[in-house]
Write a protein that holds these residues in place. Structure first.
Motif, PDB file in Angstrom:
ATOM      1  N   GLU A  24       4.002   5.990  -4.633  1.00  0.00           N
ATOM      2  CA  GLU A  24       4.646   5.870  -5.936  1.00  0.00           C
ATOM      3  C   GLU A  24       6.162   5.699  -5.824  1.00  0.00           C
ATOM      4  N   VAL A  25       6.573   4.760  -4.996  1.00  0.00           N
ATOM      5  CA  VAL A  25       8.006   4.455  -4.889  1.00  0.00           C
ATOM      6  C   VAL A  25       8.214   2.966  -5.129  1.00  0.00           C
TER       7      VAL A  25
ATOM      8  N   SER B 139       2.508   1.754  -3.426  1.00  0.00           N
ATOM      9  CA  SER B 139       1.594   2.210  -4.493  1.00  0.00           C
ATOM     10  C   SER B 139       1.195   3.657  -4.290  1.00  0.00           C
ATOM     11  N   VAL B 140       0.729   3.959  -3.087  1.00  0.00           N
ATOM     12  CA  VAL B 140       0.181   5.300  -2.879  1.00  0.00           C
ATOM     13  C   VAL B 140       1.287   6.353  -2.957  1.00  0.00           C
TER      14      VAL B 140
ATOM     15  N   VAL C 187      -3.477   7.804   4.308  1.00  0.00           N
ATOM     16  CA  VAL C 187      -4.241   7.427   5.501  1.00  0.00           C
ATOM     17  C   VAL C 187      -5.566   6.787   5.099  1.00  0.00           C
TER      18      VAL C 187
ATOM     19  N   ALA D 171      -6.306   5.275   2.306  1.00  0.00           N
ATOM     20  CA  ALA D 171      -6.100   3.973   1.659  1.00  0.00           C
ATOM     21  C   ALA D 171      -5.849   2.897   2.712  1.00  0.00           C
TER      22      ALA D 171
ATOM     23  N   ILE E  41       0.843  -1.204   0.000  1.00  0.00           N
ATOM     24  CA  ILE E  41       0.000   0.000   0.000  1.00  0.00           C
ATOM     25  C   ILE E  41       0.877   1.251   0.000  1.00  0.00           C
TER      26      ILE E  41
END
Lengths: 78, 596
Positions: A14-15, A11-12, A39, A41, A8
């Protein structure tokens, strides 16, 4: 940090990788806007709701892992 | 991984984290059209990842510029980061409470004086007009989402009512400005559990006015509007009859047994669906029928039964026992539109599958299981999306009817020339101006067949060209059957002694009656008036424009040696005359003055 939580965060934010010592200080995409998305997600994924005054402090991977673990959801530190 | 499978995976579990994953994947996917959007907001609004996905779903590769928090006035008023980003579109999202300090859900609308909606909308309009001076990029305004609570829910309309007044004023303002469109965020929010659109913690902690959990719904609404800018709208709805337009099987139940009218369920559900189909027709979508039935039965059903849809509303009929893909092909060819302009609805999954398999360009859908779901389903289709309806759209169905009569006349006329004469066609050229600009841009973007170069210039480019001395012309046509409105567009440049035809296109509903020759004679006159001695043209082949490949040859041009696509003629030696059966209206004096 569990693999699930790692997914999570990656993804959120973006790394391509993230470690327990990372935080909003070390990850440039982790700004105040993205913090809210992160938070939300995490809450959605684990079906949990953080306390409002807790949200601002969840700016390190460690703090998030602990907060998730505390709720009994499967995302805490091993 | 292709976009389709990325989205399929996301849709199985559409969590926010899954959206982020999908956004990363679609950014690497191929085959999407680049689309640059600038987002201006006065609240914390991190919709970029979700919007990227919803744009990809509609064929767009989004690149987003996000202006700093609450900098929308500055960005609109003066050249800033946004201008150098060169957006294809602007998206403005304002939170009610941040736009009107002191106003919130806790405000009592009955006792406190609220700002004047019209005046506020006007001030927003002037901000946008300031930006218009610098750019023609379309502007999308998300309207205001009502606060999650309201102090006057019973006595008066309360803050909810005031929010709706603001939104009405916003829409009225947008209609007055070129390329300014409202995205109805209020409707999206009200139809999907309004109180959940705000997470009170996120709002109070970080001024995030919209709950990220609602981003997928909102982003779909935004992407739908973006896509409507670039994706050509479908032009014709082809419907099946049995258990689609009416309930029951006509062949079994007979005309008196089908369900299509009255106040009883389920007949009233079918009648409602027919009214929705009729509503589409009234805004320019042609209606056609493709049904496996006996034609006499169907005619009898329409004759003997009262139902909202009447035979005269239906432009094409394919009622027989032959395969539907062939029916669809015939409908498209008779209406002179591409297969990709057809939407096909049928209750039978086998028919839908067959069409999808054999004619993938047709947008085929299976009807929902129950008739009460039909109308909402039709309303949810994005294929007919149009950001703004022009006068031509509202009259289109009628104009196609006219064209069919013309075709019948042509079949009856003994020779072509007497047919042309009987039409008494009048062509009226007019320079581009505020009154016709929107229609010109629309034609440039959607004309495929009679289009010599298929250059999709945007409004900004056209304006630049005019300023640099090019001439942009619109042509109206009318005949014994009525007014066709603006049916052709030409953009001509001047390079020394040559007049160059950059763009020449004509709507397919007036082809085959020599209007294209009349237009060229007019353009040649313009060229001579500007001192040009040569006329040059280019035929750029596209998948759809073979009908004009011989256009220049037919009009006395010779191929420029060594090039495949360029044609030229000496204006003094070989001029085209306006056909004598077409009268070309002289330019009005006032029209010239309008030109910029």
């Amino acid at each position: 940090m569990t693999d699930e939580l790692r997914e999570i965060l990656m993804s959120v934010l973006e790394v391509d990788s993230i470690s327990d010592t990372d935080s909003s200080e070390t990850i440039p995409t982790w700004d105040s806007f993205r913090h809210l998305s992160l938070v939300m997600a995490i809450e959605e994924h684990y079906g949990i709701t953080f306390e409002a005054d807790e949200i601002a402090s969840l700016v390190t991977v460690r703090a998030i892992a602990e907060a998730v673990g505390k709720t009994g959801a499967a995302g805490g530190s091993p | 991984m292709d976009v389709g499978s990325i989205l399929a995976e996301l849709d199985r579990n559409p969590s926010l984290a899954a959206y982020s994953t999908a956004a990363r994947k679609v950014r690497a996917a191929e085959g999407l059209n680049p689309f640059r959007a600038a987002l201006l907001a006065n609240h914390t609004f991190d919709i970029g990842t979700v919007l990227t996905v919803e744009c990809a779903r509609r064929g767009l590769a989004l690149e987003l510029y996000q202006a700093a928090y609450d900098q929308y006035r500055q960005e609109l008023l003066s050249e800033r980061g946004m201008d150098s980003f060169r957006p294809d579109a602007l998206l403005i999202s304002l939170a009610l409470e941040n736009t009107f300090p002191g106003v919130s859900g806790a405000t009592c609308a009955e006792t406190e004086k609220l700002p004047d909606a019209g005046r506020w909308a006007a001030s927003m309009g002037s901000l946008i007009s300031a930006y218009r001076e610098r750019s023609a990029a379309p502007v999308f305004l998300l309207n205001f989402i009502p606060p999650p609570y309201d102090m006057d829910p019973l006595a008066g309309a309360g803050l909810f009512g005031w929010t709706m007044q603001l939104n009405a004023a916003l829409s009225a303002m947008a209609r007055e400005l070129p390329s300014v469109f409202v995205i109805d965020a209020a409707r999206l929010a009200c139809s999907t559990n309004l109180p959940q659109w705000r997470d009170e913690r996120m709002w109070l902690l970080a001024r995030a006015a919209i709950n990220p959990k609602k981003f997928p719904i909102l982003a779909a609404g935004i992407a739908r509007s973006f896509a409507a800018l670039v994706r050509p709208a479908a032009k014709c709805l082809v419907v099946d009859l049995d258990n689609t337009l009416w309930g029951g099987i006509l062949g079994d139940a007979g005309p008196e047994g089908i369900l299509c009218a009255g106040t009883d369920y389920p007949a009233n559900a079918y009648a409602e669906f027919q009214r929705a189909v009729l509503a589409l027709r009234n805004r320019g979508i042609l209606i056609a029928v493709a049904s496996k039935n006996d034609r006499e039965n169907v005619d009898e059903a329409f004759r003997s039964r009262e139902m909202p849809l009447r035979p005269e509303h239906i432009s094409e009929w394919e009622v027989h026992w032959g395969p539907k893909p062939e029916s669809l092909q015939r409908i498209a060819s008779r209406l002179n539109i591409g297969l990709d302009s057809l939407v096909f609805l049928d209750d039978n999954p086998a028919e839908v599958d067959l069409v999808r398999m054999t004619l993938p360009q047709v947008r085929a859908y299976r009807m929902p299981a129950r008739p009460e779901e039909f109308t909402a389903f039709l309303a949810s289709l994005e294929d007919f999306d149009q950001l703004r309806l022009t006068g031509e759209d509202l009259r289109r169905a009628e104009m196609y009817e006219t064209r069919r009569k013309v075709a019948e006349m042509a079949a009856g006329a003994t020779d072509l020339e007497s047919f042309y004469r009987s039409l008494r066609t009048v062509v009226a050229p007019e320079p581009a101006g505020p009154a016709n600009f929107e229609r010109i841009v629309q034609l440039i973007h959607k004309t495929n067949q009679f289009n010599l170069t298929t250059r999709r210039h945007d409004a900004a480019e056209l304006k630049t060209r005019i300023v640099r001395g090019s001439e942009l012309w619109a042509f109206r046509a009318s005949d014994v059957h009525g007014d066709h409105g603006i049916i052709a567009v030409a953009l001509i440049d001047f390079e020394g002694a040559a007049c160059v035809v950059d763009t020449l296109l004509m709507s397919c509903r007036v082809i085959g009656r020599t209007i294209e020759t009349a237009i060229l004679s007019f353009l040649e006159d313009r060229a001579r008036a500007r001192g040009a001695t040569r006329m040059r043209g280019e035929y750029r082949r596209s998948p759809r424009n073979t009908m004009v490949q011989d256009y220049f040859e037919r009009h006395g041009f010779s191929r420029v040696e060594g090039t495949g696509a360029f044609w030229e003629k000496n204006l003094a030696a070989c001029a085209v005359r306006c056909p004598e059966w077409i009268s070309m209206e002289p330019l009005r004096e006032t029209a010239g003055a309008e030109r910029k």
